[in-house]
Design a protein around this motif. Structure first.
Motif, PDB file in Angstrom:
ATOM      1  N   SER A   1      -0.004   5.225   0.823  1.00  0.00           N
ATOM      2  CA  SER A   1      -1.044   6.131   1.318  1.00  0.00           C
ATOM      3  C   SER A   1      -0.657   7.572   1.022  1.00  0.00           C
ATOM      4  CB  SER A   1      -1.245   5.947   2.821  1.00  0.00           C
ATOM      5  OG  SER A   1      -2.126   6.939   3.323  1.00  0.00           O
TER       6      SER A   1
ATOM      7  N   VAL B   1      -7.799   3.397  -4.387  1.00  0.00           N
ATOM      8  CA  VAL B   1      -8.928   3.320  -3.463  1.00  0.00           C
ATOM      9  C   VAL B   1      -9.030   4.652  -2.726  1.00  0.00           C
ATOM     10  CG1 VAL B   1      -9.959   2.111  -1.501  1.00  0.00           C
ATOM     11  CG2 VAL B   1      -8.576   0.851  -3.167  1.00  0.00           C
TER      12      VAL B   1
ATOM     13  N   VAL C   1     -12.325   2.528   5.853  1.00  0.00           N
ATOM     14  CA  VAL C   1     -10.964   2.063   5.585  1.00  0.00           C
ATOM     15  C   VAL C   1     -10.818   0.615   6.043  1.00  0.00           C
ATOM     16  CG1 VAL C   1      -8.519   2.386   6.136  1.00  0.00           C
ATOM     17  CG2 VAL C   1      -9.958   4.379   5.715  1.00  0.00           C
TER      18      VAL C   1
ATOM     19  N   ILE D   1       0.836  -1.209   0.000  1.00  0.00           N
ATOM     20  CA  ILE D   1       0.000   0.000   0.000  1.00  0.00           C
ATOM     21  C   ILE D   1       0.871   1.260   0.000  1.00  0.00           C
ATOM     22  CG2 ILE D   1      -1.768   1.298   1.266  1.00  0.00           C
ATOM     23  CD1 ILE D   1      -2.441  -1.367   2.725  1.00  0.00           C
TER      24      ILE D   1
ATOM     25  N   THR E   1      -3.951   4.647  -1.920  1.00  0.00           N
ATOM     26  CA  THR E   1      -5.160   5.108  -1.246  1.00  0.00           C
ATOM     27  C   THR E   1      -4.998   6.539  -0.769  1.00  0.00           C
ATOM     28  OG1 THR E   1      -6.776   4.557   0.477  1.00  0.00           O
ATOM     29  CG2 THR E   1      -4.459   4.232   1.032  1.00  0.00           C
TER      30      THR E   1
END
Length: 274
Positions: A26, A105, A123, A24, A83
């Protein structure tokens, strides 16, 4: 792989959970903090520069500021999913990530206690961490309850938030901003009205607003040279805040993030306003 852009709403439960082992990136400090609180920090391989809590996130590779990020830095880290917050992602970045086959996302954010609870749940729902979400929300609720107990005064001081990057960049927060919502939660009122978002500070408007308190990010106060520098800003010494030297500072992400530490932020600001 086809890009999936998920602007999550209350229907987040209908979204398929992402694989637990996905890498991921962020692009928002609040989302990063939630992911870490959900136990997913090991999955985070990169963040934007606003992602600085918990402290360990500062050691993650940085891909830029969330409002000015290039796709190249993201793609180089080879994430499975990126994300962030819907309003912070430029269309061209989304298009570039689509071309690279990277899942995007996105979440919406509302600056309120209910909005924070909702964001945590969404989330967690997207990343398959619902049990951990309940723990985060329980802690948030306990902190907010403590904030309510400590904020029983009927007085509502007029608070002016100044975003400063030296005297060359000074903006005041208007209606609907996360700063205004935080001031209200802490028992104060915004010293200015009649405009949304941020606008440049003028000495005339400052004197007219006559705030009881001037609030800045800690980094903003430092950029002005501390209290002495703020007092030298034209108009400040003519306000109640200036005459009483009622200047307070808070860490930026804590003050404006509306994440899991919201209750702690409200308590801290409420105490500083007294």
């Amino acid at each position: 792989m086809v890009l999936t852009v998920l602007a999550l709403t209350a229907k987040a439960g209908a979204i398929s959970k992402l694989a637990a082992n996905q890498k991921i990136i962020s692009l928002n400090g609040t989302i990063s903090e939630i992911l870490a609180g959900l136990g997913l920090e090991p999955n985070i391989i990169g963040t934007d520069i606003t992602s600085n809590y918990p402290e360990s996130l500062k050691r993650k590779p940085k891909v830029g500021h969330n409002r000015n990020i290039s796709a190249e830095g993201i793609i180089a880290l080879q994430p499975d999913v990126v994300t962030g917050i819907t309003t912070e992602i430029k269309p061209e970045l989304a298009a570039q990530l689509k071309t690279a086959g990277i899942k995007l996302v996105l979440f919406t954010q509302d600056f309120s206690a209910d909005g924070t609870r909702k964001l945590i749940k969404e989330v967690a729902g997207a990343f398959g961490a619902q049990p951990q979400a309940q723990k985060l929300i329980a802690k948030l609720d306990a902190d907010l309850a403590a904030a309510n107990k400590s904020n029983k005064s009927g007085a509502k001081p007029k608070v002016l938030f100044i975003y400063a990057r030296g005297t060359g960049t000074m903006l005041v927060a208007g209606e609907g901003t996360s700063v205004e919502k935080m001031i209200q939660l802490a028992g104060g009122q915004n010293a200015v009205s009649g405009f949304s978002d941020f606008k440049p500070l003028t000495s005339e408007a400052l004197v007219a607003a006559n705030p009881d308190v001037i609030l800045l990010f800690s980094s903003g106060m430092e950029s002005l040279g501390g209290t002495a520098g703020l007092l030298n800003v034209q108009g400040v010494s003519q306000t109640n805040a200036g005459r009483n030297k009622k200047f307070i500072t808070m860490e930026g992400e804590l003050l404006t993030g509306f994440g899991p530490r919201l209750g702690q932020a409200v308590v801290q600001l409420s105490q500083k306003l007294k």
